[in-house]
Every structure is written in structure tokens, then in C-alpha cells.
Design a protein around this motif. Structure first.
Motif, PDB file in Angstrom:
ATOM      1  N   THR A  41       0.696  -1.255  -0.029  1.00 52.52           N
ATOM      2  CA  THR A  41       0.019  -0.025  -0.036  1.00 52.52           C
ATOM      3  C   THR A  41       0.972   1.344   0.021  1.00 52.52           C
ATOM      4  O   THR A  41       0.435   2.181  -0.610  1.00 52.52           O
ATOM      5  N   GLU A  97      -7.056   0.145  -1.402  1.00 51.96           N
ATOM      6  CA  GLU A  97      -7.445  -0.973  -0.925  1.00 51.96           C
ATOM      7  C   GLU A  97      -8.660  -0.907   0.048  1.00 51.96           C
ATOM      8  O   GLU A  97      -9.100   0.226   0.471  1.00 51.96           O
ATOM      9  N   ASP A 172      -4.926  -1.760  -5.694  1.00 53.37           N
ATOM     10  CA  ASP A 172      -4.352  -2.281  -4.266  1.00 53.37           C
ATOM     11  C   ASP A 172      -5.402  -3.433  -3.741  1.00 53.37           C
ATOM     12  O   ASP A 172      -6.383  -2.991  -3.186  1.00 53.37           O
ATOM     13  N   GLU A 173      -4.863  -4.629  -3.838  1.00 50.23           N
ATOM     14  CA  GLU A 173      -5.403  -5.651  -3.358  1.00 50.23           C
ATOM     15  C   GLU A 173      -6.922  -5.738  -3.571  1.00 50.23           C
ATOM     16  O   GLU A 173      -7.566  -5.879  -2.802  1.00 50.23           O
TER      17      GLU A 173
END
Ligand SMILES: Nc1ncnc2c1ncn2[C@@H]1O[C@H](COP(=O)(O)OP(=O)(O)OP(=O)(O)O)[C@@H](O)[C@H]1O
Ligand SMILES: [Mg+2]
Length: 247
Positions: A41, A97, A172-173
Motif C-alpha cells: 500500500t 485497498e 491495491d489488493e
């Protein structure tokens, strides 16, 4: 397209990124893999300009000291100190995220809002393309963001980033907390997005479903680069196999 050279980020005295270098070429899907607190992140936020923003805010209120060192270039241009909105205008768009969406706004409104920097006609067209990438969202146009499931919110979050007209899309993820079926949907969407000429940099802890879709990948631990290679090279690496595939 994107060049990261010797990038280090400290929060106070804690080193979150340790002289990390990586590059992303036009048209690629590139993965960054690492476990919890590896620095994924921090990397994505630093590329998007959010780390610098946080640093400025912390300095203003006399809080945490954040240090960013290194080089960050996008299409040959130094962007290390550019504001997040300037980076969005250049085409660097981050889907953050845990898929933050506007909970009290409908799916349709959420998509529209994220096109606020773009001309209205273009936003309309990109919204219909976003529905084509995630057909499931079409039925949910009027539903409030806060009432969507985690997977639907993730689709919406990526759809929102798409409407902002990225040249480089940072994810992000995107698979966090999703069922295998939904994960496959997101991976397919990533490929669709790349087909539209958008370059993708994706950070993930659950690398397994993403490995087959990437051109190249980087594995990081404690902010340090451990291994890099093409998708097949990484999948054939014994350490990667034991860490990510359990074989
Ligand atoms: N604002 C902050 N202040 C202090 N330390 C931070 C801050 N943000 C992140 N860190 C620390 O930096 C390191 C990297 O965190 P980061 O969130 O980038 O990792 P990550 O790979 O995204 O992890 P996860 O998979 O849990 O999302 C961690 O040790 C984390 O505790
Ligand atoms: Mg993270």
C-alpha cells in the motif's frame, strides 16, 4: 511508462520501503506481491501521490514524520512531488485497498463522481464501458454503495477508477475478502481493462489467482525486493511455489 528507482519511505523511523526499484512498460499487467505489511500500500500510495499528501498533513499538525526518497518517473517525467490530482490528470489512477465507495450514493452516482475531472461526454461513454466490464453492476445502478456486497463494492471501486480515465491503473489488493468466483471475475476484468490499452499495476497478497494474468511480477518483503521475473518464471520458482501455491 513508470520507473521507480531506489524508492524509500520512512514513517518516523520505521522503514516501509527500502530502496525499491521497479518498472512498468506500456500495455503490461505487472504484479507486486507480498504478505501483510510488506509495503504494497505504501508503494501504491507513493506512486499515486497520497504518501506525499499524508506527509504534508502530518507536518501541518506536527504529527508523524514521513520521509520519501528516490526517483519516480511517469512517461519520462519526474512526478515524485506532483499532487495526487495532477497525477490523475496525467493518467495515474489508484483503486485503493478495501474498496472505499460513497456509501450514500448510488452505483450510477459513484461512477459519475469519479469522472469529475473529465469532460461530461467522455464520462458517459466510459460509464457504459464500465458496465460492460462489470455487467453485474448494471442491475445495481440505483442501489446505494453502502448496500453492496464486498465483491460488488470492489467491482464498483475498479469501475470508478476506470471512469477516471487511467493510462496506468493501480489496483491495491483487489481480491481481498472475495470468493474464488468473484476473484476470477476481477482477474478477467483486469484483462479486459488491459485490452482497452490501459496498463495495470496490481498489488496483492493472494497472488495465486493473479499469477496467470501478469506479464511480470515483483515479490517484496519488509519493503525490500526479493525476486522479480515474468509470470511463468515466478510460477516456476520453488520459493514462490511453496509460499504462494503450497507445493
Ligand atoms: N501511516 C503510517 N504510519 C506508520 N507506519 C505505517 C503507516 N502506514 C504503514 N505503516 C507501516 O509501514 C509498513 C508497510 O505497510 P503497508 O500498509 O504499505 O503494507 P501492505 O503490504 O500494504 O500490507 P497489507 O497487506 O496489510 O495491506 C508496515 O510496517 C506498516 O505498519
Ligand atoms: Mg496494503
Amino acid at each position: 511508462m513508470l520507473e521507480v528507482k531506489n524508492l524509500s519511505v520512512y514513517y518516523e523511523n520505521a522503514l516501509a520501503l527500502n530502496g525499491l526499484s521497479l518498472e512498468v512498460n506500456q500495455g503490461e499487467i505487472v504484479g507486486v506481491f507480498g504478505s501483510n505489511s510488506a509495503g504494497k500500500t505504501t508503494l501504491m500510495n507513493t506512486i499515486a501521490g497520497l504518501t506525499l499528501d499524508l506527509k504534508t498533513k502530518e507536518e501541518r499538525k506536527g504529527g508523524e514524520r514521513i520521509t520519501v526518497h528516490g526517483e519516480l518517473k511517469f512517461q519520462g517525467e519526474d512526478i515524485l512531488t506532483a499532487k495526487p490530482s495532477e497525477r490523475v490528470k496525467k493518467g495515474i489512477v489508484l483503486s485503493r485497498e478495501r474498496h472505499p465507495v460513497f456509501r450514500d450514493s448510488s452505483v450510477e452516482e459513484n461512477l459519475k463522481i469519479s469522472g469529475f475531472l473529465r469532460p461530461a461526454g467522455e464520462v458517459k461513454e466510459r460509464m457504459s464501458q464500465a458496465y460492460a466490464i462489470f455487467p453485474h453492476l448494471t442491475r445495481l445502478k440505483r442501489r446505494k454503495g453502502g448496500l453492496l456486497s464486498g465483491g460488488e463494492q470492489q467491482m464498483l471501486a475498479i469501475g470508478m477508477a476506470f471512469v477516471a480515465h487511467p493510462r496506468l491503473l493501480l489496483l491495491d489488493e483487489p481480491l481481498l475478502g472475495l470468493s474464488p468466483l468473484l476473484q476470477a471475475d476481477i482477474v478477467r476484468a483486469m484483462r479486459d481493462i488491459r485490452e482497452q490499452g490501459i496498463t495495470v499495476l496490481v498489488a496483492e497478497q493472494y497472488a495465486r489467482p493473479i499469477f496467470p494474468a501478469i506479464d511480470r511480477g515483483y515479490i517484496i518483503e519488509n519493503g525490500t525486493l526479493i525476486l522479480t521475473g515474468t509470470g511463468p518464471e515466478l510460477m516456476d520458482n520453488p520459493e514462490v511455489r511453496s509460499a504462494y501455491f503450497g507445493v
